[in-house]
Design an enzyme around this catalytic site. Structure first.
Site, PDB file in Angstrom:
ATOM      1  CG  ASP A 137      -3.330  -3.727   4.493  1.00  0.00           C
ATOM      2  OD1 ASP A 137      -2.222  -3.858   5.050  1.00  0.00           O
ATOM      3  OD2 ASP A 137      -3.625  -4.344   3.457  1.00  0.00           O
TER       4      ASP A 137
HETATM    5  C1  BGC Z   1      -0.607  -5.891   3.023  1.00  0.00           C
HETATM    6  C2  BGC Z   1      -1.118  -6.769   4.138  1.00  0.00           C
HETATM    7  C3  BGC Z   1       0.013  -7.089   5.076  1.00  0.00           C
HETATM    8  C4  BGC Z   1       0.578  -5.800   5.616  1.00  0.00           C
HETATM    9  C5  BGC Z   1       1.676  -5.989   6.639  1.00  0.00           C
HETATM   10  C6  BGC Z   1       0.153  -4.692   3.535  1.00  0.00           C
HETATM   11  O1  BGC Z   1       0.815  -4.014   2.530  1.00  0.00           O
HETATM   12  O2  BGC Z   1      -1.690  -5.499   2.212  1.00  0.00           O
HETATM   13  O3  BGC Z   1      -1.713  -7.922   3.604  1.00  0.00           O
HETATM   14  O4  BGC Z   1      -0.420  -7.943   6.089  1.00  0.00           O
HETATM   15  O5  BGC Z   1       1.082  -5.048   4.534  1.00  0.00           O
HETATM   16  O6  BGC Z   1       2.856  -6.380   6.051  1.00  0.00           O
END
Ligand code: BGC
Length: 738
Positions: free
Chosen positions: A268
């Site tokens: 993530d």
């Molecule tokens: C989130 C993810 C997301 C990623 C990209 C993160 O802060 O937890 O679910 O896909 O950002 O935007």
């Protein structure tokens, strides 16, 4: 193993060959480049980024949706870098790209895999037309805490429902061939346990025993892995003391070795370097090491792989074989997407954004997502032939932005059709519409507009109040400790109800709200979640009977936030509460002795039941369940039995009912939940119609992880229910023998 992605084994062999050939030509720096995802999103390509692309230091870009820039980035990679490897372009296409569908939790209320698949298909097409080839969805975290803002992005509390609907979403994004125009790679997230964040505070610790992990949280992930989801994303959270991103048990022992998952895993956002903030690693270098050991193939946003992997290899801490395995997974996805053959996007080859068919699908999804929670004296549907005037009141009645919900990066309020607009369009020629916003925002405490709202109610034959939460009140990092209707919205409902006209409350929200305080003041309540671009027309069609509500709650609604976590599939305890053993503290005599109070599992001030159970939702019909039968009293392991019941619409309107099958394994090697969903079917019933609905159940569908973490079905007695919610009362029993 790939059920959705229909790559023939010869094609797969040739992809493996091409991957191996390519890797054999790559330098370590180029390999590390493939493992790095950088942030895009500007009006041009910054010089440094262009240089990195040219030097093959980037495997993927996220958050760039300008097709010209994406094509230029692909061109630099394909034509100007040494090996010509195209980019993965990632974007959070969570519930739509330009055409916004209901939030995922709302879509889950449709209990309809087909509508969810259709929505993802539209979203994939629209995103692909901008050059996006990878979405970070579906989020299939099991969510049993409505305080957690990301519940909006989930498919609810139940592992079975979440697995079925999550698979449908993957199928919609990916189709059966990732290389087809309009297909994009899906990503199962967040692996795993993120939904169990302590206190519903985002990013928080999750402590989940392995047995619960396997029987609950991991189930939908296993299902989508088996169905061929192209990628996984690691969760932000600390799972049982080890951040998911560095959790070798989770990422390697389980996902890779036990499940045999061959797809790519991305971290993530900065979750690799955040392992040091968790206190799990000392610095970015150690964090990169732990992430590689766990098998995180690509780093999102941060640069610990870029900065430290070469050193880690030089120190013999990470082997080239490990790096090659990870790079191979990234390249495999690029080949499967057909990017080497077709790196560029021509928007004209795709269906146009916000096309009629997309809007129609979004409207249908919104219709099917709405859940009718109350309909006293059949006040709904409203008949406009009988109405001279209708009041439309509330901060969300005419707000195209707020109806879109969380995670809307590309959708725009200007394309939304609001409730007010749709109602005007539908009946405005013959019926007076008295619109009053009454509160500036959902959080407003300023009652200045109430007088006008009450006056509008007084001069109208019916009142529609549209309230709820603004978009920002759910979603990532947007948790709430109080989940009542915010601001003075409850007061607004009470005020307009004093006019004595039929009051219909429509609630747009990203989570279950504790709405017990308004139920007595509303004749009907329609829960619309954040319904998306076409929310208004969908709601108008439901309110005026052009469509009939069929949504069912994908998550339990608590009476009070203090009941959380409260979910239907709980364990029984040694002292389960019943209606006879549960007391309300207001009724208890002074100086009552401790043992006079039932000695069971409940709250003195909330009882043991939720406000609305999982699976609940009314229709415009009147649905009854009778005559449950099982085809056998007893079956052997490995056999299938049928369970059937009559579903009757005794009402005077047609209805679509989602018929649900629940089971209980009475005794287990580990204790089993009091009910578990094991099937559901959508059934149309004309007034007076009766249909016999049958489910077949194989004994394998009753398997669970036992104390030794073996996945087994245990012989013994089972209860089975068929009904319209998890409160189903019509039951039978059967036995399984070895
Ligand atoms: C989130 C993810 C997301 C990623 C990209 C993160 O802060 O937890 O679910 O896909 O950002 O935007």
């Amino acid at each position: 193993m790939s059920a959705i992605t229909n790559i023939t084994s010869t094609a797969q062999v040739s992809i493996e060959k091409r991957v191996a050939e390519l890797i054999s030509q790559m330098g370590l720096d180029e390999k590390i480049g493939q493992m790095s995802q950088l942030q895009g999103g500007g009006n041009s390509i910054p010089h440094d980024l262009a240089e990195s692309l040219r030097a093959s230091r980037v495997g993927s870009i996220l958050n760039e949706v300008n097709v010209d820039i994406i094509n230029e980035m692909q061109r630099i990679c394909v034509e100007e870098s040494r090996l010509g490897i195209p980019l993965l372009i990632g974007r959070d296409v969570i519930h739509g790209f330009k055409t916004i569908f209901p939030i995922p939790l709302g879509q889950a209320a449709s209990w309809d895999p087909d509508i969810i698949e259709a929505g993802a298909r539209v979203s994939a097409n629209e995103a692909a037309s901008a050059g996006v080839n990878w979405t970070f969805a579906p989020m299939i975290d099991i969510t049993r805490d409505p305080r957690w803002g990301r519940i909006a992005e989930s498919l609810g509390e139940d592992p079975y429902l979440c697995g079925v609907l999550g698979t449908a979403m993957v199928k919609g994004f990916q189709s059966n061939d990732l290389s087809k125009p309009g297909s994009i790679a899906a990503c199962a997230k967040h692996f795993a346990g993120y939904g169990a964040a302590e206190g519903g505070r985002d990013y928080n610790t999750a402590n989940i025993p392995e047995n619960e992990m396997r029987n609950v949280h991991l189930r939908p992930f296993k299902r989508v892995a088996e169905a061929g989801v192209a990628s996984f994303m690691s969760a932000f959270c600390d799972l049982n003391g080890v951040p998911a991103t560095g959790n070798t048990w989770l990422m390697d022992d389980l996902l890779r070795k036990e499940w045999g998952y061959q797809g790519m895993v991305v971290s993530d956002w900065e979750s690799i370097v955040e392992m040091s903030v968790h206190g799990f690693t000392h610095d970015d270098e150690e964090a990169a090491y732990e992430a590689v050991m766990a098998g995180i193939d690509m780093e999102m946003a941060s640069s610990s792989y870029h900065d430290h992997l070469e050193d880690l290899v030089a120190q013999d801490k990470v082997s080239i074989e490990q790096i090659d395995t990870m790079v191979a997974r990234v390249l495999k996805l690029k080949f499967e997407l057909g990017l080497f053959e077709k790196p560029y996007t021509d928007p004209d080859e795709h269906v146009a954004l916000l096309d009629k068919s997309a809007l129609k699908a979004a409207k249908q999804a919104a219709v099917m997502s709405c859940v009718l929670l109350k309909n006293e004296r059949h006040v709904l549907p409203l008949s406009h032939a009988d109405l001279g005037s209708v009041a439309v009141i509330g901060p969300l009645a005419d707000d195209g932005y707020e109806q879109l919900g969380t995670w809307v990066f590309d959708g725009e309020a200007q394309h939304s059709v609001t409730c007010k607009q749709a109602i005007e369009e539908m009946i405005g020629r013959t019926v007076d519409i008295n619109y009053v916003k009454a509160l500036d925002t959902t959080r407003s405490h300023n009652d200045d507009g109430f007088e006008e709202a009450v006056a509008a109610a007084n001069k109208s034959d019916a009142v529609i109040v549209v309230v709820g939460e603004e978009s920002f009140m759910s979603g990532e990092a947007h948790s709430r400790a109080d989940i009542d209707l915010p601001g003075h919205q409850a007061e607004l409902i009470k005020a307009v109800a004093s006019a004595g006209k039929p009051v219909v409350v429509v609630i747009m929200a990203g989570r279950p709200l504790t709405i017990g305080n308004i139920l007595d003041h509303a004749d009907a309540v329609l829960y619309a979640w954040h319904p998306g671009t076409m929310g208004g027309p969908a709601i108008a069609d439901l309110l005026f009977g052009i469509e009939s509500p069929s949504g069912k709650l994908p998550v339990t609604f608590p009476k009070m936030v203090g009941q959380v976590p409260i979910f239907y599939s709980h364990k029984n305890t040694g002292r389960p509460a019943t209606d006879h053993t549960c007391f309300n503290m207001e009724e208890v005599e002074p100086r009552a002795s401790q043992t006079s109070l039932g000695m069971t599992s409940f709250h003195l001030d909330a009882g043991y039941k939720p406000l609305f159970p999982f699976g609940f939702g009314l229709t415009y019909g009147d649905i009854k369940y009778v005559k449950i039968t099982t085809s056998h009293r007893s079956i052997s392991l490995g056999e299938t039995m049928d369970i059937a019941a009559d579903v009757v619409n005794t009402g005077s309107r047609a209805a679509e009912e989602i018929v649900q099958l629940y089971v209980r394994d009475l005794v287990g090697n580990v204790t089993r939940p009091v009910k578990e969903l094991r099937g559901f079917k959508r059934v149309s019933l004309k007034p007076g119609e009766r249909k016999r609905i049958s489910f077949s159940l194989h004994t394998d569908e009753l398997a669970f992880y036992n104390r030794k973490m073996e996945h087994v079905t245990e012989p013994g007695r089972f209860h089975v229910w068929i009904g319209g919610s998890s409160d189903a009362e019509l039951w039978a029993d059967f036995e399984i023998h070895s």
